[in-house]
Design an enzyme around this catalytic site. Structure first.
Site, PDB file in Angstrom:
ATOM      1  N   ASP A  19      -2.986   8.189   0.003  1.00 21.89           N
ATOM      2  CA  ASP A  19      -2.546   7.092   0.876  1.00 21.89           C
ATOM      3  C   ASP A  19      -3.790   6.271   1.204  1.00 21.89           C
ATOM      4  O   ASP A  19      -4.911   6.657   0.850  1.00 21.89           O
ATOM      5  CB  ASP A  19      -1.916   7.665   2.162  1.00 21.89           C
ATOM      6  CG  ASP A  19      -1.461   6.578   3.128  1.00 21.89           C
ATOM      7  OD1 ASP A  19      -0.946   5.539   2.669  1.00 21.89           O
ATOM      8  OD2 ASP A  19      -1.627   6.746   4.355  1.00 21.89           O
ATOM      9  N   SER A  20      -3.597   5.185   1.941  1.00 23.08           N
ATOM     10  CA  SER A  20      -4.754   4.407   2.384  1.00 23.08           C
ATOM     11  C   SER A  20      -5.507   5.138   3.495  1.00 23.08           C
ATOM     12  O   SER A  20      -6.694   4.907   3.689  1.00 23.08           O
ATOM     13  CB  SER A  20      -4.276   3.054   2.899  1.00 23.08           C
ATOM     14  OG  SER A  20      -3.339   3.257   3.944  1.00 23.08           O
ATOM     15  N   TYR A  51      -3.704  -1.096   3.387  1.00 24.49           N
ATOM     16  CA  TYR A  51      -3.181  -1.557   2.100  1.00 24.49           C
ATOM     17  C   TYR A  51      -2.144  -2.666   2.309  1.00 24.49           C
ATOM     18  O   TYR A  51      -1.994  -3.547   1.479  1.00 24.49           O
ATOM     19  CB  TYR A  51      -2.486  -0.401   1.365  1.00 24.49           C
ATOM     20  CG  TYR A  51      -3.378   0.445   0.481  1.00 24.49           C
ATOM     21  CD1 TYR A  51      -4.772   0.350   0.544  1.00 24.49           C
ATOM     22  CD2 TYR A  51      -2.822   1.351  -0.419  1.00 24.49           C
ATOM     23  CE1 TYR A  51      -5.572   1.149  -0.257  1.00 24.49           C
ATOM     24  CE2 TYR A  51      -3.618   2.143  -1.238  1.00 24.49           C
ATOM     25  CZ  TYR A  51      -4.995   2.039  -1.156  1.00 24.49           C
ATOM     26  OH  TYR A  51      -5.770   2.816  -1.963  1.00 24.49           O
ATOM     27  N   GLY A  52      -1.427  -2.553   3.392  1.00 25.68           N
ATOM     28  CA  GLY A  52      -0.319  -3.477   3.654  1.00 25.68           C
ATOM     29  C   GLY A  52      -0.709  -4.939   3.691  1.00 25.68           C
ATOM     30  O   GLY A  52       0.116  -5.830   3.533  1.00 25.68           O
ATOM     31  N   CYS A  82       2.342   6.644   0.085  1.00 25.53           N
ATOM     32  CA  CYS A  82       2.123   5.359   0.750  1.00 25.53           C
ATOM     33  C   CYS A  82       3.222   4.417   0.279  1.00 25.53           C
ATOM     34  O   CYS A  82       3.399   4.224  -0.933  1.00 25.53           O
ATOM     35  CB  CYS A  82       0.751   4.829   0.344  1.00 25.53           C
ATOM     36  SG  CYS A  82       0.430   3.149   0.879  1.00 25.53           S
ATOM     37  N   ASN A  83       3.942   3.848   1.210  1.00 22.96           N
ATOM     38  CA  ASN A  83       5.017   2.921   0.836  1.00 22.96           C
ATOM     39  C   ASN A  83       4.464   1.639   0.222  1.00 22.96           C
ATOM     40  O   ASN A  83       5.052   1.097  -0.708  1.00 22.96           O
ATOM     41  CB  ASN A  83       5.856   2.565   2.061  1.00 22.96           C
ATOM     42  CG  ASN A  83       6.859   3.643   2.401  1.00 22.96           C
ATOM     43  OD1 ASN A  83       8.008   3.573   1.980  1.00 22.96           O
ATOM     44  ND2 ASN A  83       6.440   4.663   3.128  1.00 22.96           N
ATOM     45  N   GLU A 162      -3.696   4.486  12.999  1.00 23.86           N
ATOM     46  CA  GLU A 162      -4.968   4.930  12.392  1.00 23.86           C
ATOM     47  C   GLU A 162      -6.057   5.001  13.467  1.00 23.86           C
ATOM     48  O   GLU A 162      -6.922   5.859  13.426  1.00 23.86           O
ATOM     49  CB  GLU A 162      -5.352   3.945  11.284  1.00 23.86           C
ATOM     50  CG  GLU A 162      -6.393   4.416  10.326  1.00 23.86           C
ATOM     51  CD  GLU A 162      -5.907   5.435   9.293  1.00 23.86           C
ATOM     52  OE1 GLU A 162      -6.735   6.231   8.842  1.00 23.86           O
ATOM     53  OE2 GLU A 162      -4.694   5.460   8.950  1.00 23.86           O
ATOM     54  N   CYS A 194       6.951   3.441   6.149  1.00 25.16           N
ATOM     55  CA  CYS A 194       5.489   3.539   6.108  1.00 25.16           C
ATOM     56  C   CYS A 194       5.177   4.975   6.484  1.00 25.16           C
ATOM     57  O   CYS A 194       5.737   5.497   7.470  1.00 25.16           O
ATOM     58  CB  CYS A 194       4.856   2.574   7.103  1.00 25.16           C
ATOM     59  SG  CYS A 194       3.060   2.772   7.238  1.00 25.16           S
ATOM     60  N   HIS A 196       2.721   6.211   7.822  1.00 22.08           N
ATOM     61  CA  HIS A 196       2.061   6.375   9.127  1.00 22.08           C
ATOM     62  C   HIS A 196       3.099   6.566  10.248  1.00 22.08           C
ATOM     63  O   HIS A 196       2.805   7.166  11.278  1.00 22.08           O
ATOM     64  CB  HIS A 196       1.228   5.134   9.477  1.00 22.08           C
ATOM     65  CG  HIS A 196      -0.123   5.082   8.820  1.00 22.08           C
ATOM     66  ND1 HIS A 196      -0.289   4.840   7.474  1.00 22.08           N
ATOM     67  CD2 HIS A 196      -1.377   5.231   9.336  1.00 22.08           C
ATOM     68  CE1 HIS A 196      -1.588   4.839   7.189  1.00 22.08           C
ATOM     69  NE2 HIS A 196      -2.263   5.072   8.310  1.00 22.08           N
TER      70      HIS A 196
HETATM   71  N1  DGL Z   1       0.752   4.485   4.989  1.00 24.43           N
HETATM   72  C1  DGL Z   1       0.863   3.284   4.265  1.00 24.43           C
HETATM   73  C2  DGL Z   1       2.287   2.933   3.894  1.00 24.43           C
HETATM   74  O1  DGL Z   1       3.132   3.805   3.841  1.00 24.43           O
HETATM   75  C3  DGL Z   1       0.153   2.068   4.615  1.00 24.43           C
HETATM   76  C4  DGL Z   1      -0.568   1.621   5.710  1.00 24.43           C
HETATM   77  C5  DGL Z   1      -1.550   0.547   5.294  1.00 24.43           C
HETATM   78  O2  DGL Z   1      -2.585   0.926   4.736  1.00 24.43           O
HETATM   79  O3  DGL Z   1      -1.263  -0.647   5.486  1.00 24.43           O
HETATM   80  O4  DGL Z   1       2.591   1.805   3.612  1.00 24.43           O
END
Ligand code: DGL
Length: 275
Positions: A19-20, A51-52, A82-83, A162, A194, A196
């Site tokens: 994941d990120s 990542y988003g 990670c989505n 985070e 997500c 998170h």
């Molecule tokens: N946990 C990540 C997801 O499921 C992303 C969070 C991110 O890095 O923006 O999208």
């Protein structure tokens, strides 16, 4: 004999998860709960978080490098936990591995949701990358045209989590602000798109107070991986497990979070895959 040896080595090989940041730990934790004999190699790309907010091409390039690393570490299977990365993963990402299966976190959730196909109003919240891809809406609608899918980007949530803002006044205010958006007014289900967000599942449940059924992917994905490994005859039966955690940028908060999840003394290793 050769085949026996092959399966023996493969069964003992780790599951690679990335994941990120800390979000994928919710999936990793659910996987170790469902499969307590499995070894895990986790990679958190903290250098490129969130990542988003990144372009599709950038996320695909990070994903390819991480998958290559996990293959070098001899992972028997890889989970894109990670989505955002799952939503933009294309052939160039899946093709990195010729033989190691790569799973995303979106398909198992969609599969569960369409099982109960009805005229539900399904809300989806996630990062800008995930929501912008429209992937949940198109996958759900293609299999269940009677459902109504309403998506909303909630970009502050992952960085907030985070940073450790969970179950506090600030996080409750940010969550309430997003969920009060009029587009989500009539939903009866909400997909936490997500990885998170399981960390704020409780706060979201409290906001809705039973009015909306909240779906988080961690356990759904873990059960899916368990079934796939079983099908491939790759379940590990050894009782001695070993987990390794890597990040692209060391942070104390990540180490603390991993320790909290796994209740063990975790030594986080920083590694630069992106030179
Ligand atoms: N946990 C990540 C997801 O499921 C992303 C969070 C991110 O890095 O923006 O999208």
């Amino acid at each position: 004999m050769v085949l026996f040896l092959y399966f023996y080595i493969m069964k003992n090989s780790p599951i690679g998860i990335f994941d990120s940041g800390i979000g994928g730990l919710t999936v990793a934790h659910a996987i170790t709960n469902a499969l307590p004999n499995e070894n895990i190699i986790y990679f958190g790309d903290t250098k490129h978080l969130p990542y988003g907010e990144k372009s599709k091409e950038a996320i695909q390039s990070f994903s390819r490098k991480i998958i290559k690393f996990l293959i070098e570490k001899k992972c028997k299977t890889i989970v894109i936990a990670c989505n955002s990365a799952s939503s933009v993963a294309d052939e160039s990402v899946y093709r990195v591995s010729a033989s190691t299966p790569i799973y995303n976190v979106i398909d198992p959730v969609v599969k569960e949701v369409i099982k109960i196909c009805s005229d539900y109003n399904i809300g989806v919240i996630g990062t800008k990358a995930t929501i912008g891809s429209g992937i949940y809406e198109s996958k759900i609608k293609s299999k269940c045209s009677t459902s109504n899918v309403i998506s909303l980007a909630t970009p502050l949530l992952a960085p907030m989590i985070e940073e450790g803002f969970i179950n506090e006044k600030i996080s409750n205010t940010v969550i309430a602000n997003y969920l009060a958006n009029p587009v989500l007014k009539n939903i009866d289900h909400l997909i936490l798109a997500c990885t998170h967000y399981p960390l704020i599942h409780k706060e979201i449940d409290e906001y809705y107070n039973g009015r909306v059924f909240v779906i988080d992917s961690a356990n759904i994905v873990a059960i899916h991986i368990a079934n796939e490994l079983k099908k491939e005859n790759l379940l590990n039966y050894s009782t001695k497990t070993e987990h390794h955690f890597y990040v692209s940028n060391y942070t104390k908060s990540f180490e603390k979070c991993a320790q909290f999840f796994f209740q063990e003394n975790i030594k986080l290793e920083e590694i630069n895959l992106f030179v």
